[in-house]
Design a protein around this motif. Structure first.
Motif, PDB file in Angstrom:
ATOM      1  N   THR A   1       0.803  -1.219   0.000  1.00 49.19           N
ATOM      2  CA  THR A   1       0.000   0.000   0.000  1.00 49.19           C
ATOM      3  C   THR A   1       0.839   1.274   0.000  1.00 49.19           C
ATOM      4  OG1 THR A   1      -0.083  -0.079   2.397  1.00 49.19           O
ATOM      5  CG2 THR A   1      -1.889  -1.132   1.222  1.00 49.19           C
ATOM      6  N   SER A   2       2.173   1.135   0.081  1.00 44.94           N
ATOM      7  CA  SER A   2       2.984   2.349   0.139  1.00 44.94           C
ATOM      8  C   SER A   2       2.856   3.166  -1.140  1.00 44.94           C
ATOM      9  CB  SER A   2       4.456   1.989   0.347  1.00 44.94           C
ATOM     10  OG  SER A   2       4.644   1.424   1.611  1.00 44.94           O
ATOM     11  N   ARG A   3       3.013   4.454  -0.968  1.00 43.33           N
ATOM     12  CA  ARG A   3       2.994   5.368  -2.114  1.00 43.33           C
ATOM     13  C   ARG A   3       4.111   4.994  -3.078  1.00 43.33           C
ATOM     14  NH1 ARG A   3       2.528  11.201   0.091  1.00 43.33           N
ATOM     15  NH2 ARG A   3       4.582  10.802   0.958  1.00 43.33           N
ATOM     16  N   ARG A   4       3.784   4.977  -4.378  1.00 44.16           N
ATOM     17  CA  ARG A   4       4.801   4.710  -5.396  1.00 44.16           C
ATOM     18  C   ARG A   4       5.470   6.022  -5.778  1.00 44.16           C
ATOM     19  NH1 ARG A   4       2.038   0.293  -3.666  1.00 44.16           N
ATOM     20  NH2 ARG A   4       2.290  -1.506  -5.030  1.00 44.16           N
ATOM     21  N   ILE A   5       6.789   5.974  -5.851  1.00 45.10           N
ATOM     22  CA  ILE A   5       7.538   7.170  -6.249  1.00 45.10           C
ATOM     23  C   ILE A   5       8.222   6.865  -7.572  1.00 45.10           C
ATOM     24  CG2 ILE A   5       9.424   8.732  -5.640  1.00 45.10           C
ATOM     25  CD1 ILE A   5       8.851   8.007  -2.695  1.00 45.10           C
ATOM     26  N   GLU A   6       7.827   7.566  -8.607  1.00 47.10           N
ATOM     27  CA  GLU A   6       8.446   7.352  -9.917  1.00 47.10           C
ATOM     28  C   GLU A   6       9.694   8.213 -10.021  1.00 47.10           C
ATOM     29  OE1 GLU A   6       5.673   8.086 -13.010  1.00 47.10           O
ATOM     30  OE2 GLU A   6       4.286   6.509 -12.353  1.00 47.10           O
ATOM     31  N   LEU A   7      10.791   7.563 -10.372  1.00 42.30           N
ATOM     32  CA  LEU A   7      12.021   8.321 -10.572  1.00 42.30           C
ATOM     33  C   LEU A   7      12.119   8.683 -12.046  1.00 42.30           C
ATOM     34  CD1 LEU A   7      14.472   6.146  -8.413  1.00 42.30           C
ATOM     35  CD2 LEU A   7      12.909   7.949  -7.690  1.00 42.30           C
TER      36      LEU A   7
ATOM     37  N   PRO B   1      14.321   0.839  -2.966  1.00 43.02           N
ATOM     38  CA  PRO B   1      13.313  -0.166  -2.600  1.00 43.02           C
ATOM     39  C   PRO B   1      12.244  -0.348  -3.675  1.00 43.02           C
ATOM     40  CG  PRO B   1      12.877   1.889  -1.445  1.00 43.02           C
ATOM     41  CD  PRO B   1      14.097   2.128  -2.274  1.00 43.02           C
ATOM     42  N   THR B   2      12.604  -1.087  -4.714  1.00 42.63           N
ATOM     43  CA  THR B   2      11.617  -1.378  -5.762  1.00 42.63           C
ATOM     44  C   THR B   2      10.612  -2.403  -5.236  1.00 42.63           C
ATOM     45  OG1 THR B   2      12.997  -3.161  -6.596  1.00 42.63           O
ATOM     46  CG2 THR B   2      13.323  -0.993  -7.584  1.00 42.63           C
ATOM     47  N   GLU B   3       9.465  -2.516  -5.923  1.00 39.06           N
ATOM     48  CA  GLU B   3       8.440  -3.466  -5.468  1.00 39.06           C
ATOM     49  C   GLU B   3       8.992  -4.881  -5.438  1.00 39.06           C
ATOM     50  OE1 GLU B   3       4.747  -1.225  -7.580  1.00 39.06           O
ATOM     51  OE2 GLU B   3       4.388  -3.170  -6.696  1.00 39.06           O
TER      52      GLU B   3
ATOM     53  N   ILE C   1      10.641  -2.186   3.568  1.00 35.53           N
ATOM     54  CA  ILE C   1      11.183  -1.189   2.636  1.00 35.53           C
ATOM     55  C   ILE C   1      12.522  -0.651   3.162  1.00 35.53           C
ATOM     56  CG2 ILE C   1      10.836   1.122   1.665  1.00 35.53           C
ATOM     57  CD1 ILE C   1       7.807   0.524   1.700  1.00 35.53           C
TER      58      ILE C   1
END
Lengths: 482, 91
Positions: free
Chosen positions: A140-146, A170-172, A207
């Protein structure tokens, strides 16, 4: 996590196969026989026309059926009743297949036994991607796109997630792999983490464990350490907020030391071992990232110490003449534990000439008197990491932990006259009313002895503590569970 | 493109609106929170004198220990009984 209800198998006999498996090719005629005589659904992983084009052949194009039903080997033969699996066998065995299908004479023209091959759903090249595809949504953690031009290691620094050293992004896929180290669901609340007093899930710990460089098998230690740190007794808030250079020091006991290859020998307090150097760091990253505790923020350490990066080590239980440290804390030696001690940096205790336990103990007492300050008594505990060569003095003399502590404590009674404020022209010191009293350097039970180090070197270590008791931090030991 | 999972609590504490800054302290109640560090009381005694000189009423509070956060009940009491608060840090 795999869930058969997400991709249910049809009732009856079900076989899972792939063409790129000699055993599956071998049993292809047998499958046709079963289909003809009692019926079977064949799930094929890599070729929709294998073992043949037929209405009883189903193509598992996205491998969802295989993944959710945890198929590890092909061929796998299953029996499904009312939508749930009743039984399964793997590989080819003439006798087992005959019994499983109730068809005597099945495959008598084939070899009696052939092992199967790895299922495509556990192929190392695919398994991470499949895990993300099928169970990534449970995180459920927020995804951060680099950004594509961003260096992912630099991106972690830029966003403030790092303790000053590079962290593993920390990728999925990495987080899901980390979560395989525990049986606890990702949504479980582990603790309320200071200073922001945030509920921290297993997922958030995982994470940060990825970022610290942990392997999945370390995760249970990290989870227990987070639980221990966030108890009211250990008082992580105070330990973080104090201006003293202290942090949570982790001491690991029990079978897990060997299972995860922790170092209790050469250089156990230093660099070189992955478990020792990442587990404590993972706890500190949880405090930083989840709890919001950062140097200069709520972390008010005037100077800090390398211990605050994450100091973690294991006891050499097998080589000790004493009971194990965990046993001294009331735990069985067959149980894995992590103890959190609120302490500062390690300091050498040198003695190369003592050959009797009496001499060595007296010298230890002299060296321990100066922990934190020779003028501070009864407030701070200490850890002694005793080296094998020093421990040998006590083994040879038949001393156990109780004897050692009794002798040491008797030598650590301090004359109050010498350490009250103003004595000897030094303004720092204990209150005047303690003059005329003999005062113990450490509070009762405040000397913790852990055995470790390499077999050569007449050096031990003291780790001085922070304020103990109800107004500070109490040493906490937790059992490590999966 | 790399996607990573947010390692933080994702708090972004909703920016709480501060009470508007008072024009003057005259007649207002100011809470002084002693965090129980040595000599904090000496500092707060002086602050109290100054505040009373500005026409404020002063209420004194004290945390049980400086090493732990103020208990929730104490925080609530300060919030409901004061118009402003000054916390004495130490060191």
């Amino acid at each position: 996590m795999p869930d058969p209800n997400t991709a249910p198998l049809p009732d009856g006999l079900v076989a899972v196969v792939k063409k790129d498996c000699p055993t599956c090719v071998l049993v292809a005629p047998v499958l046709a026989t079963i289909a003809e005589r009692v019926g079977v659904t064949v799930i094929t992983q890599d070729d929709p026309d294998f073992p043949q084009s037929a209405d009883w052949v189903t193509y598992d194009a996205d491998l969802a059926l295989s993944w959710h039903n945890q198929i590890e080997t092909v061929p796998t033969l299953l029996r499904v009743n009312d939508g749930s699996e009743a039984d399964r066998i793997v590989g080819w065995s003439q006798e087992a297949w005959q019994e499983f299908t109730g068809l005597s004479g099945l495959g008598t023209d084939l070899p009696e036994f052939r092992p199967g091959c790895g299922s495509l759903s556990v192929d190392p090249n695919l398994s991470d991607e499949l895990a993300v595809r099928f169970s990534g949504s449970t995180l459920t953690s927020r995804r951060i796109e680099l950004a594509s031009l961003e260096d992912d290691i630099e991106a972690m620094f830029d966003r403030g997630f790092s303790d000053g050293m590079p962290v593993v992004p920390p990728t999925e896929a990495r987080v899901l792999r980390m979560l395989e180290g525990t049986n606890r669901p990702p949504s479980d609340i582990v603790a309320v983490v200071p200073p922001d007093l945030v509920e921290c899930t297993v997922e958030k710990v995982a994470i940060n464990a990825v970022m610290a460089g942990c392997k999945p098998e370390y995760l249970p230690v990290v989870l227990s350490a987070v639980e221990a740190a966030c108890t009211d007794e250990f008082n992580m808030h105070g330990l973080l907020a104090t201006t003293m250079p202290v942090g949570p020091i982790l001491i690991v006991n029990g079978p897990i030391r060997h299972e995860i290859n922790m170092n209790s020998g050469f250089n156990l307090l230093g660099q070189g071992n992955r478990a020792n150097n990442t587990i404590g760091r993972a706890l500190q990253l949880v405090i930083r990232n989840v709890g919001g505790g950062r140097p200069g923020g709520v972390d008010r350490a005037t100077q800090g110490s390398p211990s605050k990066i994450g100091l973690c080590f294991a006891e050499d239980e097998e080589g000790s003449a004493f009971d194990t440290f965990a046993e001294s804390r009331g735990f069985d030696r067959n149980v894995s534990t992590v103890t959190l001690f609120p302490g500062e940096g390690p300091r050498l205790m040198f003695d190369q000439k003592s050959r009797s336990p009496e001499s060595l103990t007296k010298h230890f007492a002299e060296m321990l008197r100066v922990n934190v300050s020779p003028r501070l008594v009864m407030q701070m505990e200490t850890v002694i990491v005793m080296s094998p060569e020093h421990m040998a003095r006590y083994r040879d003399a038949g001393w156990d932990r109780a004897r050692f502590l009794a002798e040491l404590e008797a030598l650590l009674m301090i004359d109050g006259d010498d350490i009250v404020a103003g004595a000897g022209g030094i303004e720092e010191g204990m209150p005047e009313f303690l003059a005329g009293h003999q005062l113990p350097k450490f509070p009762p039970g405040g000397i913790h002895v852990v055995h470790g180090g390499s077999h050569a070197g007449l050096f031990s270590t003291t780790i001085a503590g922070w304020v103990g008791g109800a107004t500070g931090s109490v040493t906490v030991t937790k059992e490590i569970t999966r | 493109m790399t996607v990573v999972l947010d390692p933080t609590a994702e708090l972004r504490p909703e920016a709480r609106e501060r009470v508007a800054r008072p024009e003057s302290l005259n007649g207002l109640t100011v809470g002084l929170l002693d965090i129980s560090k040595p000599r904090g009381d000496i500092f707060l005694n002086r602050v109290e004198e100054k505040l009373i000189g500005l026409g404020a009423n002063v209420k004194r509070f004290k945390k049980p220990t400086f090493t732990k956060p103020a208990p929730v009940d104490l925080r609530h009491e300060i919030a409901v009984s004061c118009d402003a608060v000054i916390e004495a840090l130490a060191d």
